[in-house]
Design a protein around this motif. Sequence first.
Motif, PDB file in Angstrom:
ATOM      1  N   TRP A 129       0.819  -1.202   0.000  1.00  0.00           N
ATOM      2  CA  TRP A 129       0.000   0.000   0.000  1.00  0.00           C
ATOM      3  C   TRP A 129       0.859   1.259   0.000  1.00  0.00           C
ATOM      4  O   TRP A 129       2.027   1.256   0.378  1.00  0.00           O
ATOM      5  CB  TRP A 129      -0.960   0.016   1.185  1.00  0.00           C
ATOM      6  N   ALA A 130       0.223   2.335  -0.421  1.00  0.00           N
ATOM      7  CA  ALA A 130       0.817   3.663  -0.334  1.00  0.00           C
ATOM      8  C   ALA A 130      -0.234   4.594   0.252  1.00  0.00           C
ATOM      9  O   ALA A 130      -1.408   4.240   0.365  1.00  0.00           O
ATOM     10  CB  ALA A 130       1.250   4.154  -1.714  1.00  0.00           C
ATOM     11  N   VAL A 131       0.188   5.784   0.646  1.00  0.00           N
ATOM     12  CA  VAL A 131      -0.737   6.812   1.123  1.00  0.00           C
ATOM     13  C   VAL A 131      -0.579   8.037   0.234  1.00  0.00           C
ATOM     14  O   VAL A 131       0.534   8.505   0.002  1.00  0.00           O
ATOM     15  CB  VAL A 131      -0.465   7.200   2.592  1.00  0.00           C
ATOM     16  N   VAL A 132      -1.693   8.513  -0.274  1.00  0.00           N
ATOM     17  CA  VAL A 132      -1.692   9.693  -1.131  1.00  0.00           C
ATOM     18  C   VAL A 132      -2.256  10.865  -0.328  1.00  0.00           C
ATOM     19  O   VAL A 132      -3.419  10.835   0.085  1.00  0.00           O
ATOM     20  CB  VAL A 132      -2.544   9.463  -2.397  1.00  0.00           C
ATOM     21  N   ALA A 133      -1.439  11.859  -0.097  1.00  0.00           N
ATOM     22  CA  ALA A 133      -1.928  13.044   0.613  1.00  0.00           C
ATOM     23  C   ALA A 133      -2.812  13.869  -0.310  1.00  0.00           C
ATOM     24  O   ALA A 133      -2.460  14.092  -1.473  1.00  0.00           O
ATOM     25  CB  ALA A 133      -0.745  13.882   1.099  1.00  0.00           C
ATOM     26  N   PRO A 134      -3.965  14.308   0.163  1.00  0.00           N
ATOM     27  CA  PRO A 134      -4.847  15.117  -0.696  1.00  0.00           C
ATOM     28  C   PRO A 134      -4.151  16.395  -1.164  1.00  0.00           C
ATOM     29  O   PRO A 134      -3.330  16.974  -0.453  1.00  0.00           O
ATOM     30  CB  PRO A 134      -6.020  15.447   0.233  1.00  0.00           C
ATOM     31  N   HIS A 135      -4.488  16.806  -2.357  1.00  0.00           N
ATOM     32  CA  HIS A 135      -3.960  18.058  -2.894  1.00  0.00           C
ATOM     33  C   HIS A 135      -4.972  18.622  -3.889  1.00  0.00           C
ATOM     34  O   HIS A 135      -5.888  17.922  -4.318  1.00  0.00           O
ATOM     35  CB  HIS A 135      -2.594  17.852  -3.565  1.00  0.00           C
ATOM     36  N   ASP A 136      -4.820  19.877  -4.227  1.00  0.00           N
ATOM     37  CA  ASP A 136      -5.748  20.518  -5.146  1.00  0.00           C
ATOM     38  C   ASP A 136      -5.704  19.849  -6.513  1.00  0.00           C
ATOM     39  O   ASP A 136      -4.628  19.498  -7.009  1.00  0.00           O
ATOM     40  CB  ASP A 136      -5.411  22.001  -5.297  1.00  0.00           C
ATOM     41  N   ARG A 137      -6.878  19.702  -7.107  1.00  0.00           N
ATOM     42  CA  ARG A 137      -6.982  19.081  -8.429  1.00  0.00           C
ATOM     43  C   ARG A 137      -7.939  19.906  -9.283  1.00  0.00           C
ATOM     44  O   ARG A 137      -8.956  20.392  -8.785  1.00  0.00           O
ATOM     45  CB  ARG A 137      -7.508  17.645  -8.344  1.00  0.00           C
ATOM     46  N   ASP A 138      -7.620  20.017 -10.550  1.00  0.00           N
ATOM     47  CA  ASP A 138      -8.519  20.642 -11.509  1.00  0.00           C
ATOM     48  C   ASP A 138      -9.280  19.523 -12.194  1.00  0.00           C
ATOM     49  O   ASP A 138      -8.853  18.979 -13.210  1.00  0.00           O
ATOM     50  CB  ASP A 138      -7.728  21.471 -12.523  1.00  0.00           C
ATOM     51  N   HIS A 139     -10.415  19.153 -11.619  1.00  0.00           N
ATOM     52  CA  HIS A 139     -11.147  17.984 -12.107  1.00  0.00           C
ATOM     53  C   HIS A 139     -11.560  18.139 -13.567  1.00  0.00           C
ATOM     54  O   HIS A 139     -11.447  17.192 -14.347  1.00  0.00           O
ATOM     55  CB  HIS A 139     -12.379  17.727 -11.240  1.00  0.00           C
ATOM     56  N   LYS A 140     -12.050  19.303 -13.927  1.00  0.00           N
ATOM     57  CA  LYS A 140     -12.510  19.479 -15.303  1.00  0.00           C
ATOM     58  C   LYS A 140     -11.364  19.318 -16.287  1.00  0.00           C
ATOM     59  O   LYS A 140     -11.484  18.606 -17.298  1.00  0.00           O
ATOM     60  CB  LYS A 140     -13.168  20.844 -15.492  1.00  0.00           C
ATOM     61  N   ALA A 141     -10.230  19.961 -16.004  1.00  0.00           N
ATOM     62  CA  ALA A 141      -9.081  19.831 -16.904  1.00  0.00           C
ATOM     63  C   ALA A 141      -8.593  18.396 -16.959  1.00  0.00           C
ATOM     64  O   ALA A 141      -8.266  17.869 -18.033  1.00  0.00           O
ATOM     65  CB  ALA A 141      -7.953  20.763 -16.454  1.00  0.00           C
ATOM     66  N   ASN A 142      -8.552  17.739 -15.799  1.00  0.00           N
ATOM     67  CA  ASN A 142      -8.108  16.343 -15.770  1.00  0.00           C
ATOM     68  C   ASN A 142      -9.003  15.456 -16.628  1.00  0.00           C
ATOM     69  O   ASN A 142      -8.531  14.629 -17.413  1.00  0.00           O
ATOM     70  CB  ASN A 142      -8.088  15.821 -14.335  1.00  0.00           C
ATOM     71  N   PHE A 143     -10.310  15.626 -16.459  1.00  0.00           N
ATOM     72  CA  PHE A 143     -11.217  14.738 -17.184  1.00  0.00           C
ATOM     73  C   PHE A 143     -11.299  15.083 -18.666  1.00  0.00           C
ATOM     74  O   PHE A 143     -11.502  14.188 -19.491  1.00  0.00           O
ATOM     75  CB  PHE A 143     -12.587  14.716 -16.519  1.00  0.00           C
ATOM     76  N   ASP A 144     -11.115  16.327 -19.021  1.00  0.00           N
ATOM     77  CA  ASP A 144     -11.016  16.659 -20.442  1.00  0.00           C
ATOM     78  C   ASP A 144      -9.830  15.937 -21.069  1.00  0.00           C
ATOM     79  O   ASP A 144      -9.922  15.412 -22.199  1.00  0.00           O
ATOM     80  CB  ASP A 144     -10.866  18.169 -20.633  1.00  0.00           C
ATOM     81  N   GLU A 145      -8.711  15.903 -20.360  1.00  0.00           N
ATOM     82  CA  GLU A 145      -7.521  15.198 -20.862  1.00  0.00           C
ATOM     83  C   GLU A 145      -7.752  13.693 -20.890  1.00  0.00           C
ATOM     84  O   GLU A 145      -7.332  13.002 -21.832  1.00  0.00           O
ATOM     85  CB  GLU A 145      -6.316  15.557 -19.998  1.00  0.00           C
ATOM     86  N   LEU A 146      -8.431  13.179 -19.859  1.00  0.00           N
ATOM     87  CA  LEU A 146      -8.743  11.743 -19.830  1.00  0.00           C
ATOM     88  C   LEU A 146      -9.605  11.350 -21.017  1.00  0.00           C
ATOM     89  O   LEU A 146      -9.355  10.330 -21.669  1.00  0.00           O
ATOM     90  CB  LEU A 146      -9.457  11.393 -18.524  1.00  0.00           C
ATOM     91  N   PHE A 147     -10.632  12.137 -21.326  1.00  0.00           N
ATOM     92  CA  PHE A 147     -11.517  11.805 -22.430  1.00  0.00           C
ATOM     93  C   PHE A 147     -10.750  11.807 -23.754  1.00  0.00           C
ATOM     94  O   PHE A 147     -10.964  10.940 -24.610  1.00  0.00           O
ATOM     95  CB  PHE A 147     -12.684  12.778 -22.489  1.00  0.00           C
ATOM     96  N   ALA A 148      -9.867  12.773 -23.931  1.00  0.00           N
ATOM     97  CA  ALA A 148      -9.049  12.804 -25.153  1.00  0.00           C
ATOM     98  C   ALA A 148      -8.160  11.576 -25.226  1.00  0.00           C
ATOM     99  O   ALA A 148      -7.991  10.969 -26.297  1.00  0.00           O
ATOM    100  CB  ALA A 148      -8.222  14.080 -25.192  1.00  0.00           C
ATOM    101  N   ASN A 149      -7.577  11.194 -24.103  1.00  0.00           N
ATOM    102  CA  ASN A 149      -6.717  10.016 -24.088  1.00  0.00           C
ATOM    103  C   ASN A 149      -7.508   8.734 -24.322  1.00  0.00           C
ATOM    104  O   ASN A 149      -7.018   7.794 -24.963  1.00  0.00           O
ATOM    105  CB  ASN A 149      -5.963   9.935 -22.756  1.00  0.00           C
ATOM    106  N   MET A 150      -8.746   8.673 -23.808  1.00  0.00           N
ATOM    107  CA  MET A 150      -9.568   7.492 -24.057  1.00  0.00           C
ATOM    108  C   MET A 150      -9.924   7.366 -25.533  1.00  0.00           C
ATOM    109  O   MET A 150     -10.048   6.261 -26.059  1.00  0.00           O
ATOM    110  CB  MET A 150     -10.833   7.548 -23.200  1.00  0.00           C
ATOM    111  N   ARG A 151     -10.087   8.490 -26.208  1.00  0.00           N
ATOM    112  CA  ARG A 151     -10.344   8.428 -27.650  1.00  0.00           C
ATOM    113  C   ARG A 151      -9.127   7.867 -28.391  1.00  0.00           C
ATOM    114  O   ARG A 151      -9.273   7.124 -29.370  1.00  0.00           O
ATOM    115  CB  ARG A 151     -10.730   9.810 -28.164  1.00  0.00           C
ATOM    116  N   LEU A 152      -7.925   8.230 -27.931  1.00  0.00           N
ATOM    117  CA  LEU A 152      -6.717   7.648 -28.512  1.00  0.00           C
ATOM    118  C   LEU A 152      -6.659   6.150 -28.221  1.00  0.00           C
ATOM    119  O   LEU A 152      -6.321   5.338 -29.099  1.00  0.00           O
ATOM    120  CB  LEU A 152      -5.480   8.343 -27.949  1.00  0.00           C
TER     121      LEU A 152
END
Length: 322
Positions: A131-154
Amino acid sequence: FLAAHLAAHEGGESRRAVVGPSYGYNPDSPMVGVDELLAQLSPELVVERYRHLPEFQDVRQPYFAGCGMDLRKRSIPWKAFWTGNCSIRMDDFRRVGAFEERFQGWGGEDMELGFRLHRAGLTIELAADAWAVVAPHDRDHKANFDELFANMRLFLSKFPEPAIEMGLAVMVEKGEFWQWEPTYLELLDWQQRARGLSVSAEIADALADVPDDEAVTIIGCGGELPASVTGATLVDFDHELLDRAVRSGDHSGYHALGLSTPLSDDSAGTVVITSRMAGVWDTWGMQILAEAGRIGRRTISYADPVLPTAHSQQPHFEGRAA
């Protein structure tokens, strides 16, 4: 951590890709105060005290628990292969071509690597002690998911097949990442139930008045086509039946459900959707109709949310003005 990962690769009959849980990785509902806890206590003590809190658990925990912590029981286990915490042998990593360098930004590159590892014969397994522990940090969810959707199309462009097609659709169209596997299992179940459903006569009826020189696409072609059909573009979710149909004449074929095909806009005069699509129509009917409308100028659909036999219903016609 390293010892647990190394131990997970020992023994067994096959090579594997190993996933470890990432406590604290719950981007939508992160546990408050993890930073402070990690500043005061060792990671081991933090995990010991809080591992059972849902807000501290890996967001994948329900997915892990749903298969008894054994990802080998999952139909698409590579969906949970996230490179926040994983390990593979270097020769396997190189053998499948390493990471796809065309991915840009956040998301998808790890699942696509896991897909290729799984296709190359590796099992994907969970090592709960790694296991690992991920400390919470600020995320730009919209930007992340826009990039994810583009990558899923690839991802889909590299592997145009139903599992990836459905993954893109559940994320982009429905926003329901965790419904990916249940809907894929529904398709696999329907594939078995529809294996003996012939739609040859249905296709013949649909194309009876279509000129011989008109480009035709058939979604849900099955394994048998009427002899009168030549040079068609065939789409089916059953790879075995699709291959049989393609070999029966001068046809081209795509292993797809019909949600997002590689076909060009207006590449067909007529698109026929057969009753082989009935078993997925409640979930995907609107998307399949939309894709048919993009591909062709006229759509003839026999699909219905009940198990039909050929000729059990009148076809539904849709078209666009020239």
